[in-house]
Design a protein around this motif. Structure first.
Motif, PDB file in Angstrom:
ATOM      1  N   GLU A 196      12.468 -10.216   4.337  1.00 51.92           N
ATOM      2  CA  GLU A 196      12.748  -8.976   5.071  1.00 51.92           C
ATOM      3  C   GLU A 196      11.946  -7.844   4.445  1.00 51.92           C
ATOM      4  OE1 GLU A 196      15.695 -10.309   3.508  1.00 51.92           O
ATOM      5  OE2 GLU A 196      16.074 -11.741   5.116  1.00 51.92           O
ATOM      6  N   ASN A 197      10.741  -8.164   4.015  1.00 48.24           N
ATOM      7  CA  ASN A 197       9.900  -7.145   3.383  1.00 48.24           C
ATOM      8  C   ASN A 197       9.309  -6.223   4.448  1.00 48.24           C
ATOM      9  OD1 ASN A 197       8.298  -5.740   1.676  1.00 48.24           O
ATOM     10  ND2 ASN A 197       7.311  -7.525   0.766  1.00 48.24           N
ATOM     11  N   HIS A 198       9.389  -4.947   4.202  1.00 50.73           N
ATOM     12  CA  HIS A 198       8.950  -3.994   5.225  1.00 50.73           C
ATOM     13  C   HIS A 198       7.698  -3.260   4.770  1.00 50.73           C
ATOM     14  CE1 HIS A 198      13.360  -3.750   6.802  1.00 50.73           C
ATOM     15  NE2 HIS A 198      13.003  -4.966   6.462  1.00 50.73           N
ATOM     16  N   ASP A 199       6.722  -3.979   4.270  1.00 54.83           N
ATOM     17  CA  ASP A 199       5.520  -3.336   3.728  1.00 54.83           C
ATOM     18  C   ASP A 199       4.619  -2.752   4.783  1.00 54.83           C
ATOM     19  OD1 ASP A 199       5.942  -3.894   1.064  1.00 54.83           O
ATOM     20  OD2 ASP A 199       5.194  -5.932   1.295  1.00 54.83           O
ATOM     21  N   THR A 200       4.849  -3.124   6.017  1.00 52.15           N
ATOM     22  CA  THR A 200       3.844  -2.870   7.051  1.00 52.15           C
ATOM     23  C   THR A 200       4.509  -2.403   8.324  1.00 52.15           C
ATOM     24  OG1 THR A 200       2.511  -4.661   6.174  1.00 52.15           O
ATOM     25  CG2 THR A 200       2.076  -4.057   8.448  1.00 52.15           C
ATOM     26  N   ILE A 201       3.782  -1.603   9.096  1.00 52.84           N
ATOM     27  CA  ILE A 201       4.209  -1.469  10.482  1.00 52.84           C
ATOM     28  C   ILE A 201       3.043  -1.854  11.393  1.00 52.84           C
ATOM     29  CG2 ILE A 201       3.803   1.065  10.538  1.00 52.84           C
ATOM     30  CD1 ILE A 201       6.274   1.022  12.590  1.00 52.84           C
ATOM     31  N   SER A 219       0.972  -0.468   2.880  1.00 58.81           N
ATOM     32  CA  SER A 219       0.558  -0.361   1.479  1.00 58.81           C
ATOM     33  C   SER A 219       0.262  -1.758   0.935  1.00 58.81           C
ATOM     34  CB  SER A 219       1.655   0.316   0.660  1.00 58.81           C
ATOM     35  OG  SER A 219       2.877  -0.361   0.803  1.00 58.81           O
ATOM     36  N   GLY A 220       0.354  -2.751   1.796  1.00 61.59           N
ATOM     37  CA  GLY A 220       0.018  -4.131   1.395  1.00 61.59           C
ATOM     38  C   GLY A 220       1.136  -4.746   0.576  1.00 61.59           C
ATOM     39  N   VAL A 221       0.919  -5.964   0.134  1.00 63.89           N
ATOM     40  CA  VAL A 221       1.975  -6.592  -0.673  1.00 63.89           C
ATOM     41  C   VAL A 221       2.103  -5.837  -1.991  1.00 63.89           C
ATOM     42  CG1 VAL A 221       1.882  -8.919   0.316  1.00 63.89           C
ATOM     43  CG2 VAL A 221       0.364  -8.336  -1.555  1.00 63.89           C
ATOM     44  N   SER A 222       3.341  -5.671  -2.420  1.00 65.07           N
ATOM     45  CA  SER A 222       3.572  -4.915  -3.648  1.00 65.07           C
ATOM     46  C   SER A 222       3.009  -5.641  -4.862  1.00 65.07           C
ATOM     47  CB  SER A 222       5.066  -4.654  -3.846  1.00 65.07           C
ATOM     48  OG  SER A 222       5.828  -5.408  -2.962  1.00 65.07           O
ATOM     49  N   GLY A 227      -7.626  -3.730  -5.691  1.00 65.66           N
ATOM     50  CA  GLY A 227      -8.784  -4.074  -4.859  1.00 65.66           C
ATOM     51  C   GLY A 227      -8.464  -5.091  -3.782  1.00 65.66           C
ATOM     52  N   ARG A 228      -7.278  -5.680  -3.872  1.00 66.14           N
ATOM     53  CA  ARG A 228      -6.889  -6.675  -2.852  1.00 66.14           C
ATOM     54  C   ARG A 228      -6.722  -5.981  -1.486  1.00 66.14           C
ATOM     55  NH1 ARG A 228      -2.367  -7.406   0.857  1.00 66.14           N
ATOM     56  NH2 ARG A 228      -2.025  -9.627   1.150  1.00 66.14           N
ATOM     57  N   VAL A 229      -7.314  -6.597  -0.468  1.00 70.19           N
ATOM     58  CA  VAL A 229      -7.131  -6.123   0.905  1.00 70.19           C
ATOM     59  C   VAL A 229      -6.428  -7.234   1.668  1.00 70.19           C
ATOM     60  CG1 VAL A 229      -8.357  -5.530   3.036  1.00 70.19           C
ATOM     61  CG2 VAL A 229      -9.126  -4.571   0.860  1.00 70.19           C
ATOM     62  N   GLY A 230      -5.431  -6.876   2.429  1.00 69.64           N
ATOM     63  CA  GLY A 230      -4.677  -7.878   3.194  1.00 69.64           C
ATOM     64  C   GLY A 230      -5.212  -8.032   4.605  1.00 69.64           C
ATOM     65  N   ASP A 231      -4.370  -8.600   5.433  1.00 71.90           N
ATOM     66  CA  ASP A 231      -4.758  -8.842   6.832  1.00 71.90           C
ATOM     67  C   ASP A 231      -4.714  -7.574   7.686  1.00 71.90           C
ATOM     68  OD1 ASP A 231      -1.903  -8.851   6.382  1.00 71.90           O
ATOM     69  OD2 ASP A 231      -1.695  -9.383   8.497  1.00 71.90           O
ATOM     70  N   SER A 232      -3.896  -6.612   7.254  1.00 73.05           N
ATOM     71  CA  SER A 232      -3.581  -5.486   8.148  1.00 73.05           C
ATOM     72  C   SER A 232      -4.786  -4.706   8.662  1.00 73.05           C
ATOM     73  CB  SER A 232      -2.580  -4.547   7.474  1.00 73.05           C
ATOM     74  OG  SER A 232      -1.445  -5.269   7.107  1.00 73.05           O
ATOM     75  N   PRO A 233      -5.847  -4.501   7.855  1.00 68.29           N
ATOM     76  CA  PRO A 233      -6.989  -3.764   8.411  1.00 68.29           C
ATOM     77  C   PRO A 233      -8.063  -4.690   8.981  1.00 68.29           C
ATOM     78  CG  PRO A 233      -7.307  -4.014   6.078  1.00 68.29           C
ATOM     79  CD  PRO A 233      -6.034  -4.757   6.412  1.00 68.29           C
ATOM     80  N   ALA A 250       0.464  -8.610  13.156  1.00 71.24           N
ATOM     81  CA  ALA A 250       1.101  -9.524  12.202  1.00 71.24           C
ATOM     82  C   ALA A 250       1.748  -8.750  11.072  1.00 71.24           C
ATOM     83  CB  ALA A 250       0.046 -10.461  11.620  1.00 71.24           C
ATOM     84  N   THR A 251       2.755  -9.362  10.478  1.00 63.17           N
ATOM     85  CA  THR A 251       3.346  -8.833   9.253  1.00 63.17           C
ATOM     86  C   THR A 251       3.695 -10.011   8.362  1.00 63.17           C
ATOM     87  OG1 THR A 251       5.066  -7.375   8.368  1.00 63.17           O
ATOM     88  CG2 THR A 251       5.701  -8.770  10.219  1.00 63.17           C
ATOM     89  N   GLY A 252       3.771  -9.755   7.067  1.00 65.65           N
ATOM     90  CA  GLY A 252       4.056 -10.846   6.133  1.00 65.65           C
ATOM     91  C   GLY A 252       2.873 -11.070   5.208  1.00 65.65           C
ATOM     92  N   LEU A 253       2.782 -12.259   4.652  1.00 61.19           N
ATOM     93  CA  LEU A 253       1.734 -12.522   3.662  1.00 61.19           C
ATOM     94  C   LEU A 253       0.355 -12.575   4.326  1.00 61.19           C
ATOM     95  CD1 LEU A 253       1.261 -13.086   0.627  1.00 61.19           C
ATOM     96  CD2 LEU A 253       1.234 -15.503   1.221  1.00 61.19           C
ATOM     97  N   GLY A 254      -0.438 -11.554   4.049  1.00 61.93           N
ATOM     98  CA  GLY A 254      -1.727 -11.390   4.716  1.00 61.93           C
ATOM     99  C   GLY A 254      -2.666 -12.560   4.535  1.00 61.93           C
ATOM    100  N   GLU A 255      -2.589 -13.212   3.360  1.00 58.56           N
ATOM    101  CA  GLU A 255      -3.509 -14.320   3.101  1.00 58.56           C
ATOM    102  C   GLU A 255      -3.299 -15.442   4.127  1.00 58.56           C
ATOM    103  OE1 GLU A 255      -2.230 -12.365   0.901  1.00 58.56           O
ATOM    104  OE2 GLU A 255      -3.880 -11.816  -0.436  1.00 58.56           O
TER     105      GLU A 255
HETATM  106  C1  SD4 Z   1      -0.342  -7.602   3.623  1.00 57.05           C
HETATM  107  N1  SD4 Z   1       0.519  -8.156   5.768  1.00 57.05           N
HETATM  108  O1  SD4 Z   1      -0.893  -6.728   2.972  1.00 57.05           O
HETATM  109  C2  SD4 Z   1       0.617  -7.199   4.705  1.00 57.05           C
HETATM  110  C3  SD4 Z   1       1.986  -7.060   4.127  1.00 57.05           C
HETATM  111  C4  SD4 Z   1       3.102  -7.066   5.104  1.00 57.05           C
HETATM  112  O2  SD4 Z   1       5.332  -6.991   5.562  1.00 57.05           O
HETATM  113  O3  SD4 Z   1       2.950  -7.170   6.275  1.00 57.05           O
HETATM  114  N2  SD4 Z   1       4.322  -7.000   4.686  1.00 57.05           N
HETATM  115  O4  SD4 Z   1      -0.507  -8.798   3.381  1.00 57.05           O
END
Ligand code: SD4
Length: 336
Positions: A196-201, A219-222, A227-233, A250-255
């Motif tokens: 239930e991580n809410h890192d993203t909208i 803000s990406g995964v905590s 320098g890590r970039v996730g899926d969001s951009p 998408a939301t969740g683990l970007g990798e």
């Molecule tokens: C990421 N997808 O940086 C983002 C994190 C995320 O809910 O969505 N968290 O990987």
């Protein structure tokens, strides 16, 4: 002359569509009667048929986001304006340990943000690993509208933002600093993705003219590596929009999302005829079939050109807000 012909034809199809709707046919049925050609506006992917504005946004903060989006619509804004206003309200919330100011930092204690947007014409803008700028999605929109590029990262993205009039701001709040200091006591390098991580909208909007747009800001995964970039951009991973088909985020683990080009996959499945719900389910299945998901969460949210939506996640816990002009709901997505 040619243009006159085109606009007469549009007017004719528009009238026919209006008649169909008075007679109680669904937009889908009307489209079928008029032929698939009428699903498209020849020039820009906007619908010829009257659509009802619809917005879907990930997680609880989707509720305030959608509210802001509809305010923008009422002021005459487009789907893209709805997206930007929705993002800004969540990015400016210093209390949420997620998007924009107040986001949890990386493992070195630095807040770095990722965001992107895409409109119904397939135009896209994105920023990755940007520091000190509270509204990265607005910067992404500037990249889209003011530069010949799609993506700017790091210091270059920040310099561009400042050039465009964005004011540098310290994004590390006391609450986020305390959380990071607590995490540092153990200093386990294990980027946290709760179910239930809410890192993203992720936000998708369809306006009354049938224009689809999308945005994603995070803000990406905590406690990620600096320098890590996730899926969001990443266009196609955290977000994809095709104005003639649909949009997904998408939301969740970007990798996991990047490895399967998730949002693009969802839109392509819709292009092949799947309902947004079935498309999200298939894209989640692709992840489940290709990696160990015991420790990761991914959720997809999709909205098609007809205003139908769907959502599905690997594990339970993923919710999203659905708003139309007449209703407002927070819905738990299916999973598995
Ligand atoms: C990421 N997808 O940086 C983002 C994190 C995320 O809910 O969505 N968290 O990987």
């Amino acid at each position: 002359m040619g243009n006159d012909k085109k606009s007469n034809r549009r007017e004719f199809l528009g009238n026919l569509a209006a008649l169909g709707s008075v007679l109680g046919f669904s937009p889908f049925a009307i489209n079928r009667m008029l032929g698939s050609e009428t699903l498209k506006n020849e020039s820009d992917g906007a619908s010829l048929l009257t659509t009802k504005a619809t917005m879907v946004s990930t997680w609880n903060h989707g509720v305030i986001a959608n509210e802001a989006g509809f305010k923008a619509l009422k002021k005459g804004g487009s789907a893209l304006d709805m997206i930007e206003e929705a993002a800004r309200i969540v990015e400016a919330d210093a209390d949420g340990l997620s998007v924009g100011i107040g986001g949890l930092p990386d493992r070195d204690g630095v807040v770095t943000l990722d965001a992107c947007c895409m409109d119904h014409k397939g135009r896209a803008g994105s920023v990755g690993c940007i520091e000190d700028i509270m509204h990265p999605l607005s910067v992404a929109r500037k990249v889209m509208e003011e530069t010949p590029h799609v993506m700017l990262v790091g210091e270059g993205a920040k310099m561009f933002a400042i050039d465009q009039g964005f004011i540098p701001t310290n994004l590390l709040t006391e609450k986020a600093l305390n959380a990071w200091q607590k995490w540092k006591e153990k200093n386990e390098y294990n980027p946290v993705i709760n179910r239930e991580n809410h890192d993203t909208i992720g936000i998708l909007a369809l306006d009354n003219e049938g224009r689809l747009s999308g945005g994603c800001t995070t803000s990406g995964v905590s406690y990620k590596m600096h320098g890590r970039v996730g899926d969001s951009p990443i266009i196609g991973a955290g977000l994809f929009v095709d104005g003639n088909v649909g949009a997904a985020t998408a939301t969740g683990l970007g990798e996991a999302v990047m490895r399967t080009v998730g949002s693009f996959l969802v839109v392509e499945l819709m292009r092949g005829g799947l309902h947004p719900q079935a498309a999200c389910e298939q894209a989640v299945k692709r992840i489940i079939d290709s990696m160990d998901v015991s420790n990761l969460q991914v959720g997809y949210l999709a909205l098609d050109k007809q205003g139908r939506h769907g959502a599905h996640a690997v594990h339970e816990g993923f919710n999203y807000a659905l708003t139309t002009e007449t209703s407002d709901k927070l819905i738990f997505a299916s999973n598995g």
